[in-house]
Design a protein around this motif. Structure first.
Motif, PDB file in Angstrom:
ATOM      1  N   LEU A   1       0.828  -1.195   0.000  1.00 25.57           N
ATOM      2  CA  LEU A   1       0.000   0.000   0.000  1.00 25.57           C
ATOM      3  C   LEU A   1       0.867   1.251   0.000  1.00 25.57           C
ATOM      4  CD1 LEU A   1      -2.768   1.414   0.234  1.00 25.57           C
ATOM      5  CD2 LEU A   1      -2.555   1.194   2.724  1.00 25.57           C
ATOM      6  N   VAL A   2       0.627   2.132  -0.962  1.00 22.89           N
ATOM      7  CA  VAL A   2       1.233   3.455  -0.977  1.00 22.89           C
ATOM      8  C   VAL A   2       0.151   4.443  -0.565  1.00 22.89           C
ATOM      9  CG1 VAL A   2       2.321   5.244  -2.370  1.00 22.89           C
ATOM     10  CG2 VAL A   2       2.883   2.836  -2.779  1.00 22.89           C
ATOM     11  N   SER A   3       0.319   5.036   0.612  1.00 25.61           N
ATOM     12  CA  SER A   3      -0.682   5.951   1.143  1.00 25.61           C
ATOM     13  C   SER A   3      -0.566   7.312   0.460  1.00 25.61           C
ATOM     14  CB  SER A   3      -0.499   6.099   2.656  1.00 25.61           C
ATOM     15  OG  SER A   3      -1.361   7.092   3.160  1.00 25.61           O
ATOM     16  N   CYS A   4      -1.673   7.749  -0.153  1.00 24.51           N
ATOM     17  CA  CYS A   4      -1.686   9.035  -0.846  1.00 24.51           C
ATOM     18  C   CYS A   4      -2.532  10.074  -0.117  1.00 24.51           C
ATOM     19  CB  CYS A   4      -2.198   8.843  -2.268  1.00 24.51           C
ATOM     20  SG  CYS A   4      -1.179   7.699  -3.240  1.00 24.51           S
ATOM     21  N   SER A   5      -3.134   9.681   0.977  1.00 27.48           N
ATOM     22  CA  SER A   5      -3.807  10.573   1.926  1.00 27.48           C
ATOM     23  C   SER A   5      -4.001   9.758   3.195  1.00 27.48           C
ATOM     24  CB  SER A   5      -5.153  11.069   1.391  1.00 27.48           C
ATOM     25  OG  SER A   5      -6.053   9.995   1.209  1.00 27.48           O
ATOM     26  N   ASP A   6      -4.062  10.421   4.333  1.00 29.25           N
ATOM     27  CA  ASP A   6      -4.155   9.686   5.591  1.00 29.25           C
ATOM     28  C   ASP A   6      -5.388   8.794   5.642  1.00 29.25           C
ATOM     29  OD1 ASP A   6      -1.830  10.864   6.438  1.00 29.25           O
ATOM     30  OD2 ASP A   6      -2.831  12.436   7.596  1.00 29.25           O
ATOM     31  N   VAL A   7      -6.523   9.359   5.272  1.00 25.96           N
ATOM     32  CA  VAL A   7      -7.777   8.614   5.223  1.00 25.96           C
ATOM     33  C   VAL A   7      -8.504   8.997   3.952  1.00 25.96           C
ATOM     34  CG1 VAL A   7      -7.983   8.495   7.740  1.00 25.96           C
ATOM     35  CG2 VAL A   7      -9.085  10.369   6.499  1.00 25.96           C
TER      36      VAL A   7
END
Length: 364
Positions: free
Chosen positions: A53-59
């Motif tokens: 997973l590459v997080s592009c926003s916190d939620v």
């Protein structure tokens, strides 16, 4: 293969409630991982996946109360993808067209699935400008209003076979409406049909801000007027199994060119037959007289309810397993990936699962 899946940031993957695109991205990602591929998912940080997973926003942006403008986060995501593009054999986008200018140098290793309606006039000059970008439609009807573009195939959505269990003997005795409260989904027609055939109707749907006026002025008064109608609101995946499985039938009285209609195959997975208006993708998804019945009017719907309720739920489930599984969906996409001119994979050609409509060549 090393595959990047790029999801919208509005909802997490999979979504907690409503979110058809993000749900399909999840099903596809998990099935590709299950089949042994190296998958990286670009999505919101609260997503749940067995891929990297590459997080592009916190939620998910829809749930982030402090975020007023989602565009900066989407642009940041595109920059991450641009920098890492060489790490992947294939990059699969599910975010409409925002990435088109960014992927010019490696477009021959990309696929963009278009999940929304394509009959809006403002879209035509855009797709003419980027006519070389490989695109995937989710139904053949979805393509009808488009100018000549680089279609790589049509891939119908699919679900894991165990995500919604088969219910041979529903206990609810009601008709179901599932999705969004909006004019094009026509919950008013669902209420009318249920009232005229004398059956209870349960509505499980969310109301977006843009549709509050429609809810307050049209649908809410109808719900309050008809004692046989129950409005449940937005439901999660666990609730969906019981809601659809215990329904006698699903009503899908759409009044717009629905590109696919995920709820139809969700109902089919439960063995629940579908009464749908013959718009958009409906004739491609529903096998008339097997998994449901397609009609053109309220009168025709009322005439066919009795026949609909007599359909064999085992055959409805069998139609789902034959045509709309996640395994079949992943197989169709893998065939498209391997047909892309710029794919570096040296893997042997894959056998396509039955039920898809994949084209292995980019066609104008």
């Amino acid at each position: 293969m090393k595959i990047a899946q790029i999801a919208p940031l509005a909802e997490r993957v999979p979504p907690k409630f409503y979110g058809g695109t993000e749900r399909i991205v999840s099903y596809l990602t998990e099935e590709l991982v299950r089949q042994g591929h190296d998958v990286t998912l670009f999505a919101s940080g609260d997503s749940i996946t067995s891929a990297k997973l590459v997080s592009c926003s916190d939620v998910a942006l829809r749930l982030h109360t402090s975020i007023k403008d989602p565009l900066p986060y989407q642009v940041v995501m595109l920059e991450q993808i641009r920098r890492r593009a060489q790490d992947f054999d294939v990059l699969h986008f599910h975010i409409d067209f925002l990435h088109f200018p960014v992927i010019r140098e490696f477009a021959d290793r990309t696929v963009t699935t278009l999940h929304g309606r394509l009959d809006l006039p403002d879209l035509k000059p855009l797709y003419r400008t980027f006519a070389d970008i490989p695109l995937v439609s989710i139904s053949n009807d979805q393509r009808v209003p488009m100018p000549p573009v680089g279609w790589a195939g049509t891939v119908y959505h699919g679900l894991p076979t165990d995500v919604l269990p088969f219910a041979e003997r529903p206990s609810g005795g009601y008709l179901a409406f599932l999705g969004r409260i909006s004019p094009e989904k026509r919950p008013d027609i669902a209420i009318e049909i249920a009232a005229r055939v004398g059956m209870p109707l349960k509505i499980a749907a969310k109301v977006d801000a843009v549709d509050y006026v429609y809810w307050d002025s049209v649908i809410k008064p109808m719900v309050e007027m008809h004692r046989n109608v129950e409005f449940i609101g937005e439901i999660n995946e666990h609730q969906k199994a019981s809601f659809l499985g215990n329904a006698s039938a699903l009503l899908f009285p759409i009044d717009w060119p629905e590109p696919f209609g995920l709820v139809m195959i969700e109902a089919m997975a439960c063995g629940t037959p579908v009464l749908a208006f013959r718009r958009g993708s409906v004739p491609e998804i529903i096998e008339d007289g097997v998994s449901g019945i397609a009609v053109d009017s309220v009168a025709e719907a009322i005439e066919n309810i009795e026949w609909l309720l007599k359909l064999d739920r085992r055959q409805v489930r069998a139609a789902f397993e034959r045509r709309f599984t996640a395994e079949r969906m992943a197989g169709d996409y893998l065939a498209i990936y391997q047909g892309l001119p710029g794919v570096r994979s040296k893997a042997a050609p894959l056998r396509r699962a039955a039920g898809g409509t994949t084209e292995l060549q980019i066609v104008a």
